[in-house]
Design an enzyme around this catalytic site. Structure first.
Site, short mmCIF file in Angstrom:
data_model
loop_
_atom_site.label_atom_id
_atom_site.label_comp_id
_atom_site.label_asym_id
_atom_site.label_seq_id
_atom_site.Cartn_x
_atom_site.Cartn_y
_atom_site.Cartn_z
CB THR A 84 -0.91 0.01 1.25
OG1 THR A 84 -0.13 -0.31 2.42
CG2 THR A 84 -2.04 -0.98 1.13
CD GLU A 159 11.53 -4.36 6.34
OE1 GLU A 159 12.72 -4.20 6.04
OE2 GLU A 159 10.59 -3.86 5.71
CG ASN A 259 18.00 3.75 21.15
OD1 ASN A 259 18.36 3.98 22.31
ND2 ASN A 259 17.82 2.53 20.69
CB SER A 260 17.86 10.87 20.42
OG SER A 260 19.00 10.75 21.26
CB CYS A 268 6.31 0.59 7.97
SG CYS A 268 6.03 -0.86 6.92
CE LYS A 271 3.66 1.46 3.59
NZ LYS A 271 2.32 1.06 4.03
CE LYS A 327 14.47 -3.10 11.36
NZ LYS A 327 13.39 -3.46 12.25
#
Ligand SMILES: NC(=O)C1=CN([C@@H]2O[C@H](COP(=O)(O)OP(=O)(O)OC[C@H]3O[C@@H](n4cnc5c(N)ncnc54)[C@H](O)[C@@H]3O)[C@@H](O)[C@H]2O)C=CC1
Ligand SMILES: O=C(O)[C@H]1O[C@H](OP(=O)(O)OP(=O)(O)OC[C@H]2O[C@@H](n3ccc(=O)[nH]c3=O)[C@H](O)[C@@H]2O)[C@H](O)[C@@H](O)[C@@H]1O
Length: 430
Positions: A84, A159, A259-260, A268, A271, A327
């Protein structure tokens, strides 16, 4: 139960392999023949820890894949796990979900007996009831509650942890309108609900849809709030990680997602936050806080680069970018913070050398003209500065590699590299 799943990406393949592992008979349907071939050959089409083993164990037995939608007729439940994506204005494009639903409905025309269609894709409130259901009714020639029904079952997996998140979820959300649909979903998930202490939330279709967005919006905004606090801390010379550790001890705040750094990316959060803002706009609500969360996120890469600028002009100089994926633990670069960081360095005329343990090939498609190193050590050699964009563990172990830099300046966007003698170290929020 006999289950079919339309779309074999991150969510569809994880769902297919895990449901097979829970004892169901699963047919994965995808338009991409290479995806279908890989599953049938016992290989996972995407990289997720534990997924390859599950696919290898169940393929040819309780798990098979096909491009043929007719296979849904031999199943009781079909999940829709199709993309989507965002449109230019941030709203979601449901056309793939609607196309998949149409093919599904046409295939179900010739099916006798009950069939439940479950939307797994992330969709804004109203999509299942007002878009999916009408397409399904029209294409199948059946009425809701009379041979066919719809439900919504959002997915919360991350993920890199897809299999473990699916098999041990904090919660499972069922959205439906009729008891028979809830009963089918309960039966399907029984092997999980009986063996874990997961919470099951039973609610309406629209509610299930927005719970997914609320979840992601909350997490993204939590990170942005910590980034905002971190930026303030930096101006005062305070370590925001010490502050996060302290506030995280308050149960009402919680220690996770504090965590900055250089911000959130991935397929995701960006979006879904954009889609919720657009959906709110459509019903006449200006989602100011969510817009601010995006604005803070968009600003972090430039803050990282301005810290590097403070140490000298990078025009014509070699600069290392450590970490390219959005990440650690994945080669996914969608909306990775490395993209605006690399672009910002190129705009400054820097000679960029990127390194990532797994994501370099993907980034090469996006930035074919920068240099890619085979190791962090190689990227750092002769560099006039380095920025850390992804918190891969291996970056924490870097030490003497910094001695080979032409100008040993590191701006760390993920709180992963240690301070050491001889290195000019800047933390983004500490
Ligand atoms: N990736 C993630 O971590 C999560 C994703 N979601 C949501 O799940 C949905 C699916 O996302 P992903 O699994 O990431 O997508 P993906 O892009 O990884 O996979 C989609 C799959 O659908 C196939 N496909 C496309 N059109 C098709 C059609 N008409 N018929 C059959 N197959 C078709 C593609 O070939 C591809 O294999 C999205 O709404 C996403 O927001 C939700 C939670 C987590
Ligand atoms: O809807 C989805 O697809 C998924 O989106 C996220 O999962 P994911 O995008 O895989 O990754 P996260 O681990 O949530 O990280 C997202 C981004 O936030 C960043 N992040 C995360 C945590 C943190 O404290 N700080 C921070 O900057 C990460 O570096 C990364 O760029 C959610 O965590 C899942 O629950 C959800 O199902």
């Amino acid at each position: 139960m006999k289950v079919s799943i339309i779309g074999s990406g991150y969510v569809g393949t994880t769902l297919a392999a895990c449901l097979a592992d829970l004892g169901h008979t699963v047919t994965a349907i995808d338009v991409d023949e290479s995806v279908v071939d890989r599953i049938n050959a016992g290989e996972a089409p995407i990289h997720e820890p534990g997924l390859a083993d599950l696919v290898a164990e169940h393929a040819g037995n309780r798990l098979r894949a096909t491009t043929d939608y007719a296979a849904v007729r031999d199943t009781d439940v079909t999940f829709i796990a199709l993309p989507t994506p965002s449109r230019k204005d941030g709203s979601i494009d449901t056309s793939l979900v609607e196309m998949g639903t149409e093919s599904l409905g046409e295939a179900l025309r010739e099916k006798d007996g009950e069939h439940l269609v479950v939307v797994k894709s992330t969709v804004v409130p109203g999509t299942t009831a007002e878009r999916v259901a009408p397409v399904l009714v029209e294409a199948s020639g059946k009425q809701l509650g009379e041979g066919i029904d719809v439900a919504m079952n959002p997915e919360f997996l991350r993920e890199g942890h897809a299999v473990s998140d699916f098999l041990d979820p904090d919660k499972i959300v069922f959205g439906a309108e009729r008891e028979a649909a809830f009963a089918t979903l309960r039966e399907l998930y029984r092997p999980l609900t009986e063996t874990t202490d997961t919470h099951v939330v039973e609610t309406g279709l629209n509610e299930a849809e927005i719970i997914k967005y609320a979840n992601n919006a909350f997490l993204a905004a939590k990170i942005s709030l910590m980034n905002e606090l971190g930026n303030i801390c930096k101006e005062y010379g305070i370590d925001a990680y010490e502050v996060a550790d302290a506030i995280g001890l308050d149960d009402r705040i919680g220690s996770q997602f504090l965590n900055s750094g250089v911000g959130w990316g991935g397929s995701c959060f960006p979006k879904d936050v954009a889609a919720l803002i657009a959906a709110a706009d459509e019903v006449g609500y200006d989602a100011q806080l969510l817009k601010a969360a995006v604005a803070v996120n968009d600003r972090q890469p430039e803050r990282l680069l301005s810290l590097l600028d403070d140490h000298g002009d990078v025009a014509g100089q070699r600069v290392a970018v450590l970490g390219l994926s959005f990440k650690p633990g994945t080669d996914d670069i969608r909306e990775s913070r490395a993209i605006p960081v690399i672009q910002g360095l190129l705009d400054r005329g820097a000679d960029v050398v990127g390194y990532d343990p797994v994501a370099a090939d993907r980034m090469r498609e996006r930035f074919p003209d920068i240099t890619y190193a085979d190791s962090a050590a190689e990227a750092l050699r002769d560099a006039h500065g380095a920025v850390v964009v992804t918190d891969w563990d291996e970056f924490a172990a870097l030490d003497e590699e910094f001695d080979t830099m032409a100008r040993p300046v590191v701006v760390d966007g993920r709180h992963v590299v240690g301070r050491r003698e001889g290195l000019t170290y800047e933390g983004l929020t500490w």
